[in-house]
Design an enzyme around this catalytic site. Sequence first.
Site, PDB file in Angstrom:
ATOM      1  N   ASP A   1     -12.053 -10.346  -0.119  1.00 15.11           N
ATOM      2  CA  ASP A   1     -13.385 -10.523   0.007  1.00 15.11           C
ATOM      3  C   ASP A   1     -14.684 -10.215  -0.612  1.00 15.11           C
ATOM      4  OD1 ASP A   1     -12.523  -8.798   0.970  1.00 15.11           O
ATOM      5  OD2 ASP A   1     -11.701  -9.516   3.356  1.00 15.11           O
TER       6      ASP A   1
ATOM      7  N   ASN B   1       2.239  -4.629  -3.387  1.00 16.04           N
ATOM      8  CA  ASN B   1       0.504  -5.188  -2.939  1.00 16.04           C
ATOM      9  C   ASN B   1      -0.175  -4.423  -2.038  1.00 16.04           C
ATOM     10  OD1 ASN B   1      -1.251  -7.567  -1.976  1.00 16.04           O
ATOM     11  ND2 ASN B   1      -0.913  -7.039  -0.003  1.00 16.04           N
TER      12      ASN B   1
ATOM     13  N   GLU C   1      -5.886 -11.031  -0.816  1.00 18.39           N
ATOM     14  CA  GLU C   1      -6.831 -11.106   0.091  1.00 18.39           C
ATOM     15  C   GLU C   1      -8.074 -10.489  -0.278  1.00 18.39           C
ATOM     16  OE1 GLU C   1      -5.309  -7.541   2.273  1.00 18.39           O
ATOM     17  OE2 GLU C   1      -3.476  -7.445   1.870  1.00 18.39           O
TER      18      GLU C   1
ATOM     19  N   GLU D   1       0.929  -0.915  -0.197  1.00 14.72           N
ATOM     20  CA  GLU D   1       0.133   0.261   0.144  1.00 14.72           C
ATOM     21  C   GLU D   1       0.902   1.142  -0.121  1.00 14.72           C
ATOM     22  OE1 GLU D   1      -2.640  -0.168   3.393  1.00 14.72           O
ATOM     23  OE2 GLU D   1      -3.381  -2.223   2.392  1.00 14.72           O
TER      24      GLU D   1
ATOM     25  N   HIS E   1     -10.609  -6.466  -2.392  1.00 17.94           N
ATOM     26  CA  HIS E   1     -11.676  -6.609  -1.386  1.00 17.94           C
ATOM     27  C   HIS E   1     -12.641  -5.841  -1.554  1.00 17.94           C
ATOM     28  CE1 HIS E   1      -8.704  -7.257   2.198  1.00 17.94           C
ATOM     29  NE2 HIS E   1      -7.986  -6.793   1.959  1.00 17.94           N
TER      30      HIS E   1
END
Length: 328
Positions: free
Chosen positions: A241, A174, A239, A133, A210
Amino acid sequence: MSTEQTLREAATNRDFRIGAALAARALRSDPSYWKAARNEFNAVTPENALKMGPLRPSPHTYDFTDADAIVDFGRENDMYVRGHTLVWHNQKPEWFQAWDYTDDQLRKFLRDHIHTVVGRYRSSIDAWDVVNEAVADDGTLRETVWYDALGEEYLDLAFQWAREVNPEADLYYNDYGADAINEKSDAIYDLLERLLERDVPIDGVGLQFHALAGRPDPESVAENIRRFQDLGLDVQITEMDVANAVDDQPEDPLAEQADYYREIVEVCLETDCDTLVTWGVHDGSTWLRNFKDFSKRYTDDPLLFDDGYEPKPAYDAVKGALSGTDRS
Ligand code: G3I
């Protein structure tokens, strides 16, 4: 005994990695969690244990207990292990205050951290999220402690230090919000192009994915993956979801969630993106339940297994896409 194949088997048969972020406490205390993690996934990422805060209780000590537990679990069960993450602006140790250090001391601090942590897992971690990030939502480089001290070069150094200690591991950048073509992924593309021009040893990019409220358009996701691959980088979904805004839910949330997971797995298969990690094993372990006010803003059932470890429609959709039995 059921003869139906597990998600892990479906993925492995397809040379695909399906992963879950893990917490050491749940691995130790909940046999159902342990069993689901081992039987249903062939890749793991420690959700928090490898971050600087949890790893470093005081300036001169490391506590590897939780990280070791998860990495050992992965190795013992023949899983691919992603290390997350070496350089981030969040989850720094509470005692760490940038103003206690000169810029040179911060450089040494970061180098020592990367050498120590990457060195410990030299033979057990397959891939590292070296920098997490670094780009802000408006596309500029985020003003973190590392950027303020070292400028953009902190990324070069972090990757170089990681490569020095472990030439075998694959090294990733990432980030979130960059899953499809948009202003932020454009900025990350430009950043990574600059790193490659400077011969920085970077192997890939992690798209966190996400999908909490919006749903990045699958076609745009595919285009995004391909443009990074065209730079010579590997792309992984790191990651994932799938939730909803609490006040804006589809008519049948579980079916919609399943459809979206399937679409993204299909994008992966089409684009040779061979790794998709979900950010938790089951809904009972999602970060959305314990993070700031997120549980008020988003639904808290974003994963493939429900609170009782029962497979959800999303599980069947992912498995179906991987085994080629569900192409609806
Ligand atoms: O373990 C401590 C506990 O000892 C303490 O008493 C308690 C009090 O607040 O906090 C516990 O730590 C929490 C930790 O999760 C473990 O549950 C932290 O407060 C909490 O901030 C931390 O949240 C994590 C978050 O990163 C931190 O930014 C989430 O679990 C984790 O899922 C989340 O993961 C990030 C990725 O690393 C990067 N991408 C986004 C993703 C979601 O935010």
